[in-house]
Design a protein around this motif. Structure first.
Motif, PDB file in Angstrom:
ATOM      1  N   ARG A 139       0.822  -1.225   0.000  1.00  0.00           N
ATOM      2  CA  ARG A 139       0.000   0.000   0.000  1.00  0.00           C
ATOM      3  C   ARG A 139       0.847   1.263   0.000  1.00  0.00           C
ATOM      4  O   ARG A 139       0.517   2.249  -0.689  1.00  0.00           O
ATOM      5  N   ASP A 162       4.606  -9.921   3.514  1.00  0.00           N
ATOM      6  CA  ASP A 162       3.563 -10.655   4.208  1.00  0.00           C
ATOM      7  C   ASP A 162       3.664 -12.137   3.869  1.00  0.00           C
ATOM      8  O   ASP A 162       3.649 -12.530   2.693  1.00  0.00           O
ATOM      9  N   ALA A 259      -9.854   0.458   3.172  1.00  0.00           N
ATOM     10  CA  ALA A 259      -9.072  -0.610   3.795  1.00  0.00           C
ATOM     11  C   ALA A 259      -7.811  -0.070   4.458  1.00  0.00           C
ATOM     12  O   ALA A 259      -7.278  -0.688   5.385  1.00  0.00           O
ATOM     13  N   SER A 260      -7.329   1.083   3.988  1.00  0.00           N
ATOM     14  CA  SER A 260      -6.150   1.702   4.599  1.00  0.00           C
ATOM     15  C   SER A 260      -6.499   2.340   5.940  1.00  0.00           C
ATOM     16  O   SER A 260      -5.701   2.296   6.883  1.00  0.00           O
ATOM     17  N   THR A 263      -8.995  -0.714   8.800  1.00  0.00           N
ATOM     18  CA  THR A 263      -8.564  -2.099   8.662  1.00  0.00           C
ATOM     19  C   THR A 263      -9.402  -3.051   9.501  1.00  0.00           C
ATOM     20  O   THR A 263      -9.655  -4.197   9.101  1.00  0.00           O
ATOM     21  N   TYR A 266     -12.350  -5.033   7.989  1.00  0.00           N
ATOM     22  CA  TYR A 266     -12.092  -6.055   6.978  1.00  0.00           C
ATOM     23  C   TYR A 266     -11.726  -7.380   7.642  1.00  0.00           C
ATOM     24  O   TYR A 266     -11.095  -7.395   8.709  1.00  0.00           O
ATOM     25  N   HIS A 268      -9.518  -9.410   6.812  1.00  0.00           N
ATOM     26  CA  HIS A 268      -8.064  -9.543   6.806  1.00  0.00           C
ATOM     27  C   HIS A 268      -7.506  -8.371   6.014  1.00  0.00           C
ATOM     28  O   HIS A 268      -8.175  -7.825   5.135  1.00  0.00           O
ATOM     29  N   THR A 269      -6.301  -7.969   6.314  1.00  0.00           N
ATOM     30  CA  THR A 269      -5.675  -6.869   5.576  1.00  0.00           C
ATOM     31  C   THR A 269      -5.469  -7.262   4.115  1.00  0.00           C
ATOM     32  O   THR A 269      -4.935  -8.343   3.841  1.00  0.00           O
TER      33      THR A 269
END
Length: 316
Positions: A139, A162, A259-260, A263, A266, A268-269
């Protein structure tokens, strides 16, 4: 008549997914040795704003006096007229731009590509680029800082570290994947563009990317929209139903920005981010090709290459 002719040509045109030479890459190919794919410039699209001015012509100036001595009147395309201005930040509907006396930061993940900042910029140092390929597995890669004094961007490209994302990449290789799309407050723009990805021009299914009805058969959960309260539970249910390894892709500027900032809403990220309001079908296809490893694309490197080309044009 021209519209009928264009319609006929679209019927016999080869899909864009077959155009690039690296369509068939071996499963064990070395991606780092694959040349970087340069994003094509969309001829009739605004694209993201580029911060460019006269000082980009290697005029390393940092004082009003020096500027006047060398080129006379500073004019409107100079650091002098831009350093105290923040109109672009004020008019941006998504607060994608932050400005102070020296630095200008543009979050291209939050950019709608609406062109308001370009239209309202009194010094005309912001221009529409036609650059529409804004996607990354990181991101922070979509945020670019510029130095107002030199009109120079600061770049540091990073890969995602990740573990779940890397496991997912290893699983799908370049074979393709199934996705389930969740409309979590989207204005349906993304859904229309996803549908267009399967017409005979873009033919996304030919690269192995398929939409499935049940998340039980999906590898990727596409989330479009700003995640309304009503869609938090359904999104989590869809995510929990999917087999591992799996990945969430935030698609569309509203999803990327939401989503930023939120978080916790959501399941999951997201591990992959595709910006645009909405992203074009060709952008989506190229983003998925990059996700699968069939293209070697880095947003910041491609954007830096574009700015260098602009710099050459201004220097002539």
């Amino acid at each position: 008549m021209s519209l009928l002719l264009e319609t006929f040509l679209n019927l016999i045109r080869k899909p864009v997914t077959r155009v690039e030479k690296d369509f068939f890459l071996p499963a064990n190919h070395n991606l780092e040795s694959t040349p970087l794919v340069q994003a094509p410039i969309a001829k009739f699209a605004r694209g993201i704003p580029a911060f460019i001015g006269n000082n980009y012509k290697d005029l390393k100036l940092n004082a009003d006096k020096e500027l006047k001595e060398i080129i006379g009147n500073p004019g409107k395309n100079s650091w002098v007229s831009c350093k105290e201005c923040s109109i672009c930040a004020e008019v941006c509907p998504t607060n994608a731009i932050r400005s102070d006396e020296i630095n200008l930061q543009i979050d291209y993940g939050a950019c709608l590509q609406c062109g308001l900042c370009v239209d309202e910029c009194p010094s005309k140092n912001l221009v529409n680029s036609g650059f529409v390929d804004v996607y990354s597995d990181n991101r922070s890669e979509l945020v670019v800082d510029y130095n107002k004094e030199k009109f120079e961007p600061s770049f540091h490209s990073e890969n995602s570290s990740d573990s779940e994302y890397l496991e997912f990449k290893e699983k799908i290789g370049n074979k393709g994947f199934n996705f389930r799309e969740v409309c979590a407050g989207s204005n349906t723009g993304v859904e229309w563009e996803l549908g267009a990805c399967y017409n005979n021009v873009f033919d996304m299914e030919s690269i192995g990317v398929r939409a499935v009805a049940s998340p039980k058969h999906a590898d990727v959960l596409l989330i479009a929209g700003s995640m309304t309260d009503a869609m938090i539970k359904p999104s989590k249910l869809a995510w929990d139903t999917m087999p591992s390894p799996k990945l969430i892709v935030a698609i569309g500027t509203d999803a990327v920005q939401s989503a930023s900032q939120n978080t916790e809403m959501y399941p999951h990220t997201p591990g992959y981010w595709i910006a645009g309001d909405p992203p074009r079908p060709d952008t989506i296809v190229r983003a998925f090709r990059t996700l699968m490893g069939r293209s070697h694309f880095k947003f910041r490197l491609a954007w830096h290459s574009y700015l260098q080309e602009k710099n050459k044009e201004l220097s002539k």
